[in-house]
Every structure is written in C-alpha cells, then in structure tokens.
Design an enzyme around this catalytic site. Structure first.
Site, PDB file in Angstrom:
ATOM      1  N   GLU A  69       0.836  -1.206   0.000  1.00  0.00           N
ATOM      2  CA  GLU A  69       0.000   0.000   0.000  1.00  0.00           C
ATOM      3  C   GLU A  69       0.868   1.253   0.000  1.00  0.00           C
ATOM      4  OE1 GLU A  69      -2.001  -0.559   3.822  1.00  0.00           O
ATOM      5  OE2 GLU A  69      -0.398   0.555   4.833  1.00  0.00           O
ATOM      6  N   HIS A  71       0.267   5.768   1.076  1.00  0.00           N
ATOM      7  CA  HIS A  71      -0.629   6.776   1.657  1.00  0.00           C
ATOM      8  C   HIS A  71       0.196   8.003   1.995  1.00  0.00           C
ATOM      9  CE1 HIS A  71       1.198   4.682   5.010  1.00  0.00           C
ATOM     10  NE2 HIS A  71       0.494   3.605   4.766  1.00  0.00           N
ATOM     11  N   HIS A  75       5.198   6.242   8.204  1.00  0.00           N
ATOM     12  CA  HIS A  75       5.379   5.236   9.249  1.00  0.00           C
ATOM     13  C   HIS A  75       6.806   5.344   9.784  1.00  0.00           C
ATOM     14  CE1 HIS A  75       1.736   3.088   8.335  1.00  0.00           C
ATOM     15  NE2 HIS A  75       2.147   2.579   7.192  1.00  0.00           N
ATOM     16  N   HIS A 109       4.890   0.267   0.105  1.00  0.00           N
ATOM     17  CA  HIS A 109       5.593  -0.479   1.152  1.00  0.00           C
ATOM     18  C   HIS A 109       4.863  -1.770   1.488  1.00  0.00           C
ATOM     19  CE1 HIS A 109       2.790   2.230   3.191  1.00  0.00           C
ATOM     20  NE2 HIS A 109       2.724   1.365   4.189  1.00  0.00           N
ATOM     21  N   CYS A 123       5.098   0.201  15.063  1.00  0.00           N
ATOM     22  CA  CYS A 123       4.840   1.157  13.983  1.00  0.00           C
ATOM     23  C   CYS A 123       4.154   2.379  14.573  1.00  0.00           C
ATOM     24  CB  CYS A 123       3.964   0.517  12.906  1.00  0.00           C
ATOM     25  SG  CYS A 123       3.582   1.657  11.563  1.00  0.00           S
TER      26      CYS A 123
END
Ligand code: MN
Length: 154
Positions: A69, A71, A75, A109, A123
């Site tokens: 994914e 975004h 992270h 990732h 995370c």
C-alpha cells in the site's frame, strides 16, 4: 484503548505465538480473502487523544506479509522480533531485530516475514491519517519491472 491513568504498567507477556502485553487487545493472525495480507496480527499499544500519534505492534507469522500500500501519512517502524524483508519505494531491504525503517509519504511499502521466522515490529503513525491506497494493475506492472521487486512480490 490504553491510557496510563487506567493502568500505568502493562507487563510484557510473551507467548509461544508472539509478543503480548497485559490487557492489550490482540487482533489475531488473519488472512484477507483477496490475499492482500497474510498471517498478520495487530495490537494498539498507545492511542490517546492528547497525543497526535498511535503506537501499534504488528506481528507477521513466518511466510506472512502486510498489505502492499501507499498513503500520505508516514510510518516509523522499529523491528522488535525476528526478521524478514521490506519493500520501501523502489528498494527491498533486509530486516533484522532493532533495525529502523521510515516509510515516507506516498511510498509503496510491504513487510514480509522470513520463511522460518516471524517479523514483529512497532509502527508509529499519525492518529488522524488518510486511507491506504492499493496498487492498480499498472502500478504492479511498474513495480515488477524491477527484478528484485518482482522476486519480493512473488
Ligand atoms: Mn502503511
């Protein structure tokens, strides 16, 4: 959710199938019916309205993986247990205990455990975050143009 006011100490309670903390909800290993992710569990360790972030612990069973994914939110990842590999952008990196991984905005990732070892990682993310985007067929084709990434995704 975990609030230190409720309970200032939560003991670490390792189990044969992974890291656990006293009183923290454990969302067990699951597979997505579309095979987007496989054998990954999740625990939210810290989530409070007065901190703009959340700290989660994920564990991937041997041979499992997280969703591929991207975004806008970032992270910050710390490998706590086991090892494996991650795709971050156009790079496949080896993951060993205590390694740090940063996933910048809009970067593809995925985290994969090794075939014989689990992969456990912390995370850190924004509490307010955008929804992950999944790759289109074209995105996947572009990613797989790189032989190393093709092998990683296979
Ligand atoms: Mn993500």
């Amino acid at each position: 959710m975990t609030h230190p006011e409720d309970k200032p100490h939560r003991a670490f309670m390792p189990t044969p199938d992974g890291h656990r903390w006293e009183g923290v909800e454990h969302k067990p290993y699951k597979e997505d019916e579309r095979a987007l992710f496989k054998d990954i569990s999740r625990q939210t360790l810290f989530s409070r309205p007065d901190i703009a972030g959340e700290l989660r612990y994920f564990e991937v069973a041997p041979g499992g993986h997280s969703t591929l994914e991207r975004h806008e939110h970032v992270h910050a990842v710390l490998i706590l247990r086991g090892g494996g590999q991650a795709l971050v952008g156009d790079r496949v990196v080896a993951l060993l205990q205590n390694d740090l991984v940063t996933v910048p905005p809009m970067t593809w990732h995925q985290f994969r455990a090794g075939p014989d070892v689990p992969l456990g990682f912390l995370c850190m993310v924004d509490a307010q975050r955008d929804k992950p985007q999944l790759p289109t067929e074209n995105d996947l084709e572009s990613l797989k143009a790189d032989a190393v990434i093709a092998k990683f995704l296979a």
